[in-house]
Design an enzyme around this catalytic site. Structure first.
Site, PDB file in Angstrom:
ATOM      1  N   ALA A 256      -6.369  -6.106  -3.946  1.00 44.81           N
ATOM      2  CA  ALA A 256      -6.243  -7.525  -4.267  1.00 44.81           C
ATOM      3  C   ALA A 256      -7.626  -8.169  -4.363  1.00 44.81           C
ATOM      4  O   ALA A 256      -8.581  -7.743  -3.708  1.00 44.81           O
ATOM      5  CB  ALA A 256      -5.410  -8.227  -3.205  1.00 44.81           C
TER       6      ALA A 256
ATOM      7  N   GLY B 230      -4.079  -3.091  -2.410  1.00 36.21           N
ATOM      8  CA  GLY B 230      -3.050  -3.346  -3.413  1.00 36.21           C
ATOM      9  C   GLY B 230      -3.048  -2.342  -4.541  1.00 36.21           C
ATOM     10  O   GLY B 230      -2.011  -2.107  -5.172  1.00 36.21           O
TER      11      GLY B 230
ATOM     12  N   GLU C 118      -0.976   0.426  -3.210  1.00 31.74           N
ATOM     13  CA  GLU C 118       0.423  -0.006  -3.204  1.00 31.74           C
ATOM     14  C   GLU C 118       1.025   0.017  -4.602  1.00 31.74           C
ATOM     15  O   GLU C 118       2.195   0.360  -4.787  1.00 31.74           O
ATOM     16  CB  GLU C 118       0.516  -1.406  -2.588  1.00 31.74           C
ATOM     17  CG  GLU C 118       0.244  -1.406  -1.097  1.00 31.74           C
ATOM     18  CD  GLU C 118       0.067  -2.797  -0.522  1.00 31.74           C
ATOM     19  OE1 GLU C 118       0.824  -3.156   0.385  1.00 31.74           O
ATOM     20  OE2 GLU C 118      -0.843  -3.512  -0.980  1.00 31.74           O
TER      21      GLU C 118
ATOM     22  N   GLU D 186      -6.675  -3.072   4.490  1.00 32.02           N
ATOM     23  CA  GLU D 186      -6.289  -4.442   4.839  1.00 32.02           C
ATOM     24  C   GLU D 186      -6.461  -4.740   6.327  1.00 32.02           C
ATOM     25  O   GLU D 186      -6.771  -5.870   6.710  1.00 32.02           O
ATOM     26  CB  GLU D 186      -4.829  -4.709   4.439  1.00 32.02           C
ATOM     27  CG  GLU D 186      -4.568  -4.716   2.940  1.00 32.02           C
ATOM     28  CD  GLU D 186      -4.101  -3.377   2.408  1.00 32.02           C
ATOM     29  OE1 GLU D 186      -3.499  -3.347   1.327  1.00 32.02           O
ATOM     30  OE2 GLU D 186      -4.332  -2.352   3.093  1.00 32.02           O
TER      31      GLU D 186
END
Length: 261
Positions: free
Chosen positions: A63, A112, A115, A135
């Site tokens: 992200a 992300g 993911e 994270e």
């Protein structure tokens, strides 16, 4: 454009196009990717999608921290609405997509980015790729589905180690623990993904979509519920001409010619 696209015969290649930011997932990039997925779903001439990152360094570094930091500062509710729900909607869309999405992991897949790769139907990694869940070092758990999908891929204890330490693993280790399907030299990555897509496209599109639905929906329910879902998807496929062609071709010892290819 934050998402570039290429057409390779029956397949579409989508490229996360922020190489200067290691293809970090900004709000705008996520929204554009969702728009592309919506359009390609309606294009019957596209059989499989390949998702990769621009450049040679990164699939996606995760992200865009600078982009969502103001929402974190604003309030937990704002961050949940703008950041978490957007990211989870993207990975859910990828996971439930009716056409196979093959991740071509061309470098780091962190946060992300990891993911997103986990949500894809199949993943093939370049030899120099690496994977991490950093994270925890920012003070929060993976928010785009990583705490749920990663343990289902590699088991609870291995997932906990990645999530709680933030340490990266190599492509070879990712292959060993079942996080990716294959590891290939970097120059072979896109050709390997397209060969996989071609193999899939030899089969009935109806059967491919039904198989994807059965696997995805049945993965997290009881075996009895999963078997019911499997039977329902068999019935979907059985209603098409393709199943009659496939069984007839087998009996007649010839190659099937599917209507939906």
């Amino acid at each position: 454009m934050l998402i570039e696209s290429e057409r390779h015969g029956q397949h579409a290649v989508l490229i996360l196009n922020r190489p200067e930011k290691l293809n970090a997932l900004s709000y705008e990039l996520i929204d554009e990717l969702m728009d592309r997925l919506n359009a390609l779903e309606l294009d019957d001439s596209v059989r499989c999608l390949v998702l990769t990152g621009a450049g040679e360094k990164a699939f996606s570094a995760g992200a865009d921290i600078a982009g969502f930091a103001p929402d974190i500062a604003a309030s937990p509710e704002t961050a949940w609405r703008n950041f978490v729900m957007r990211g989870q909607a993207m990975t859910r869309r990828i996971e439930n997509y009716p056409k196979p999405i093959i991740a071509a992991v061309n470098g780091i897949a962190f946060g992300g980015g990891c993911e997103t790769m986990e949500a894809c139907s199949i993943a093939i990694a370049a030899e120099h790729a690496s994977f991490a869940k950093p994270e925890i070092r920012l003070g929060f758990p993976p928010p785009f589905g990583g705490t749920q999908r990663l343990p289902r891929h590699i088991g609870r204890k291995r997932a906990n180690e990645m999530i709680l330490t933030g340490d990266a693993i190599s492509a070879e280790e990712a292959l060993l623990i079942g996080l990716v399907n294959h590891v290939v030299p970097a120059h072979e990555l896109l050709p390997a993904c397209l060969r996989m897509a071609d193999r899939i496209a030899e089969n009935s599109a109806v059967a491919v979509a039904a198989s994807l639905r059965a696997v995805t929906r049945g993965l997290n329910v009881s075996i009895d519920e999963g078997l019911a879902m499997e039977a329902a998807q068999f019935m979907v496929a059985a209603a098409s001409r393709d199943v009659r062609e496939g069984t007839a071709a087998f009996v007649e010892k010839r190659r099937a010619v599917f209507e939906h290819r």
